[in-house]
Scaffold this active site. Structure first.
Site, PDB file in Angstrom:
ATOM      1  N   MET A  65      73.349  64.475  44.551  1.00  0.00           N
ATOM      2  CA  MET A  65      72.378  63.565  45.151  1.00  0.00           C
ATOM      3  C   MET A  65      72.004  64.089  46.538  1.00  0.00           C
ATOM      4  O   MET A  65      72.768  64.822  47.163  1.00  0.00           O
ATOM      5  CB  MET A  65      72.981  62.160  45.281  1.00  0.00           C
ATOM      6  CG  MET A  65      73.291  61.490  43.957  1.00  0.00           C
ATOM      7  SD  MET A  65      73.919  59.797  44.171  1.00  0.00           S
ATOM      8  CE  MET A  65      75.411  60.098  45.134  1.00  0.00           C
TER       9      MET A  65
ATOM     10  N   GLU B 202      65.717  62.983  36.456  1.00  0.00           N
ATOM     11  CA  GLU B 202      66.895  62.183  36.081  1.00  0.00           C
ATOM     12  C   GLU B 202      67.372  62.535  34.673  1.00  0.00           C
ATOM     13  O   GLU B 202      67.793  61.670  33.898  1.00  0.00           O
ATOM     14  CB  GLU B 202      66.587  60.679  36.195  1.00  0.00           C
ATOM     15  CG  GLU B 202      66.042  60.233  37.536  1.00  0.00           C
ATOM     16  CD  GLU B 202      67.026  60.366  38.688  1.00  0.00           C
ATOM     17  OE1 GLU B 202      68.195  60.742  38.431  1.00  0.00           O
ATOM     18  OE2 GLU B 202      66.644  60.119  39.842  1.00  0.00           O
ATOM     19  N   ALA B 203      67.310  63.818  34.357  1.00  0.00           N
ATOM     20  CA  ALA B 203      67.635  64.272  33.000  1.00  0.00           C
ATOM     21  C   ALA B 203      69.104  64.089  32.656  1.00  0.00           C
ATOM     22  O   ALA B 203      69.472  64.163  31.477  1.00  0.00           O
ATOM     23  CB  ALA B 203      67.234  65.739  32.829  1.00  0.00           C
TER      24      ALA B 203
END
Length: 217
Positions: A11, A87-88
């Site tokens: 992130m 966001e895979a």
């Protein structure tokens, strides 16, 4: 030849910003694409970055069928040169398999973006399958930093200010018990040492202010 590309990092490493930039660059060259996301911070059917940029996207839930979607679009006369898939990590294994099939059989470039591990330091199934199938795996070069200044390598979750290492992978808060306030769920990137010690920025500050705690650095 089309390629299946996977861009990964922790992130705060700028993956969604890069996804937006990738879409912009290809559109600027006259290519036609589709943008997908899942559980974006800005809400359903939106791809957003922490810099404040956002575009409309197609929401991918567990029932979404990439192959059927693509065949339907092409059959109806649509043009697709590329996919941007943010966001895979939340995609299912079957959905990643579909993306590989679309790349190979329909010659559509796929640019997938996601984080590798969850707050428990376990690989997301979508990210693992992408590592197994992607033509190219790219590590994002913008380094996220732990509160201590070292390179952040792990994603941490806090609930009511306390770091947790167990629970559901995706948490949006308590909704079943109306008498109990929703948990305050937050995320933070940490270096491995402080993730192992469960020491977030808040707990480190509290420890530093306590005369009874030895230095932790």
């Amino acid at each position: 030849m089309a390629d299946l590309n996977f861009y990964s990092g922790t992130m705060d490493c700028g993956k969604s910003t890069l996804a937006l930039q990738m879409d912009h660059n290809h559109r600027a060259r006259g290519r036609v694409g589709r943008v997908f996301t899942s559980h974006d911070r800005a809400g359903t059917a939106t791809l957003s970055s922490r810099l404040g940029l956002a575009v409309a996207a197609i929401e991918v839930d567990d029932a979404f069928n990439f192959w059927q979607f693509t065949v339907d679009e092409l059959t109806q006369g649509g043009r697709i040169d590329y996919f941007v898939c943010d966001e895979a990590q939340f995609y299912t294994v079957e959905q990643i398999d579909h993306l590989a099939k679309i790349t190979d059989e329909l010659a559509i470039d796929v640019f997938a973006f996601g984080i590798l591990t969850d707050f428990r330091t376990k690989l997301f199934s979508g990210s693992l399958r992408l590592i197994e199938l992607a033509d190219r795996v790219h590590t994002l070069q913008v380094e996220a930093l732990c509160w201590c200044g070292e390179r952040a390598t792990h994603n941490a979750r806090t609930e009511d200010g306390v770091m947790v290492t167990e629970g559901e992978v995706i948490v949006v808060g308590d909704v079943d018990d109306l008498d109990r306030p929703a948990r305050q769920v937050g995320y933070e990137v940490l270096c491995r040492r402080h993730h192992r010690r469960r020491m977030t920025a808040a707990t480190a500050k509290a420890a530093a202010m306590s005369p009874d705690v030895l230095p932790f650095a």
